[in-house]
Scaffold this motif. Structure first.
Motif, short mmCIF file in Angstrom:
data_model
loop_
_atom_site.label_atom_id
_atom_site.label_comp_id
_atom_site.label_asym_id
_atom_site.label_seq_id
_atom_site.Cartn_x
_atom_site.Cartn_y
_atom_site.Cartn_z
N LEU A 117 0.87 -1.17 0.00
CA LEU A 117 0.00 0.00 0.00
C LEU A 117 0.91 1.22 0.00
N VAL A 118 0.82 2.03 -1.06
CA VAL A 118 1.63 3.23 -1.17
C VAL A 118 0.71 4.44 -1.08
N ALA A 119 0.96 5.28 -0.09
CA ALA A 119 0.12 6.47 0.12
C ALA A 119 1.00 7.72 0.09
N THR A 120 0.55 8.70 -0.70
CA THR A 120 1.22 10.00 -0.75
C THR A 120 0.18 11.07 -0.40
N ALA A 121 0.58 12.31 -0.48
CA ALA A 121 -0.34 13.40 -0.18
C ALA A 121 -1.52 13.42 -1.15
N SER A 122 -1.31 12.95 -2.36
CA SER A 122 -2.36 13.06 -3.38
C SER A 122 -2.95 11.74 -3.86
N SER A 123 -2.42 10.61 -3.38
CA SER A 123 -2.97 9.34 -3.87
C SER A 123 -2.69 8.20 -2.91
N GLU A 124 -3.43 7.11 -3.12
CA GLU A 124 -3.23 5.88 -2.38
C GLU A 124 -3.41 4.73 -3.35
N THR A 125 -2.44 3.83 -3.39
CA THR A 125 -2.48 2.74 -4.35
C THR A 125 -2.14 1.43 -3.65
N ARG A 126 -2.93 0.42 -3.91
CA ARG A 126 -2.66 -0.93 -3.42
C ARG A 126 -2.10 -1.72 -4.59
N ILE A 127 -0.92 -2.28 -4.43
CA ILE A 127 -0.26 -3.06 -5.47
C ILE A 127 -0.20 -4.51 -5.00
N GLY A 128 -0.98 -5.36 -5.63
CA GLY A 128 -0.95 -6.78 -5.29
C GLY A 128 0.30 -7.44 -5.83
N TRP A 129 0.67 -8.54 -5.25
CA TRP A 129 1.89 -9.23 -5.67
C TRP A 129 1.85 -9.63 -7.14
N ALA A 130 0.69 -9.98 -7.66
CA ALA A 130 0.59 -10.41 -9.06
C ALA A 130 0.86 -9.28 -10.04
N ALA A 131 0.63 -8.05 -9.64
CA ALA A 131 0.83 -6.91 -10.54
C ALA A 131 2.31 -6.66 -10.84
N GLN A 132 3.15 -6.91 -9.86
CA GLN A 132 4.60 -6.73 -10.02
C GLN A 132 5.28 -7.93 -9.37
N PRO A 133 5.33 -9.05 -10.10
CA PRO A 133 5.74 -10.31 -9.49
C PRO A 133 7.25 -10.54 -9.33
N THR A 134 8.07 -9.57 -9.70
CA THR A 134 9.51 -9.72 -9.54
C THR A 134 10.08 -8.51 -8.83
N TYR A 135 11.28 -8.69 -8.27
CA TYR A 135 11.93 -7.53 -7.66
C TYR A 135 13.43 -7.68 -7.75
N ALA A 136 14.10 -6.52 -7.70
CA ALA A 136 15.56 -6.47 -7.68
C ALA A 136 15.95 -5.65 -6.45
N GLU A 137 17.02 -6.07 -5.82
CA GLU A 137 17.54 -5.31 -4.68
C GLU A 137 18.81 -4.61 -5.12
N ASP A 176 10.74 -11.91 -0.72
CA ASP A 176 11.15 -13.25 -1.14
C ASP A 176 10.00 -14.25 -1.09
N ALA A 177 9.13 -14.09 -0.10
CA ALA A 177 8.00 -15.02 0.05
C ALA A 177 6.93 -14.82 -1.02
N ASN A 178 6.86 -13.63 -1.59
CA ASN A 178 5.77 -13.31 -2.51
C ASN A 178 6.20 -12.98 -3.95
N LEU A 179 7.46 -12.67 -4.15
CA LEU A 179 7.96 -12.26 -5.45
C LEU A 179 9.18 -13.08 -5.84
N ARG A 180 9.48 -13.05 -7.12
CA ARG A 180 10.70 -13.72 -7.61
C ARG A 180 11.82 -12.69 -7.65
N ARG A 181 12.92 -13.01 -6.98
CA ARG A 181 14.07 -12.10 -6.95
C ARG A 181 14.85 -12.23 -8.24
N LEU A 182 15.22 -11.10 -8.80
CA LEU A 182 16.01 -11.09 -10.04
C LEU A 182 17.48 -10.99 -9.73
#
Length: 182
Positions: A117-137, A176-182
């Motif tokens: 859940l990303v909230a800023t002064a002007s918006s709030e967005t819920r991003i489910g794991w399926a929407a962005q299924p990979t990540y890089a650190e 790591d539990a919800n996304l695939r690490r690149l």
């Protein structure tokens, strides 16, 4: 209470980040995306190769002809432009977001078992794991990426926004539990 607050409470394991997204964050995220997607890797070598080719052919034509002509000068200019894009492209793209980032102000991101859940002064967005299924650190951030060809959608979670030092490991474990690490 809205449904996003309820979604956060469902999972006991949560990590909260509070930060202001900077253009440097966006530029680093764009570089990470390019390093971890096929389209980005192609851009990382194709643009400099084309730039070098343009510079080389343009200079070679000028040297062999002994004159600076329009086509040769055009090749040199195009090659130089491609090299500028290679070196400064992510930074220039990130600068295009400066106004939006300033308007957004402080960002609060809550990561839990259902997503982010990303909230800023002007918006709030819920991003489910399926929407962005990979990540890089990276050294400075966790960058969540969509799985389309160019990873068009991405979410930057700067490490400086983590509230407690132990939460970095908790965030990594959630990702790591919800996304695939690149």
């Amino acid at each position: 209470m809205n449904t996003n607050d309820e979604a956060v409470r469902r999972d006991e394991r949560t990590v909260e980040l509070v930060y202001r997204t900077s253009t440097a964050d966006v530029a680093r995220a764009l570089r990470a995306r390019d390093a971890h997607t096929a389209a980005g890797r192609r851009r990382r070598w194709a643009i400099p190769v084309a730039g070098t080719f343009g510079l080389g052919v343009g200079v070679l034509e000028m040297v062999t002809d002994g004159a600076v002509t329009g086509p040769a000068l055009g090749l040199v200019a195009a090659g130089a432009l491609l090299w500028m894009i290679t070196l400064f492209g992510p930074r220039l793209q990130a600068r295009a977001f400066r106004g939006l980032l300033e308007k957004a102000g402080e960002t609060r991101a809550v990561v839990d078992g259902s997503g982010v859940l990303v909230a800023t002064a002007s918006s709030e967005t819920r991003i489910g794991w399926a929407a962005q299924p990979t990540y890089a650190e990276t050294a400075d951030a966790f960058v969540m990426l969509s799985d389309d060809k160019g990873a068009v959608a991405m979410t930057v979670l700067p490490k400086r926004g983590i509230q407690a030092p132990a939460d970095a490991d908790g965030l990594r474990a959630l990702l790591d539990a919800n996304l695939r690490r690149l």
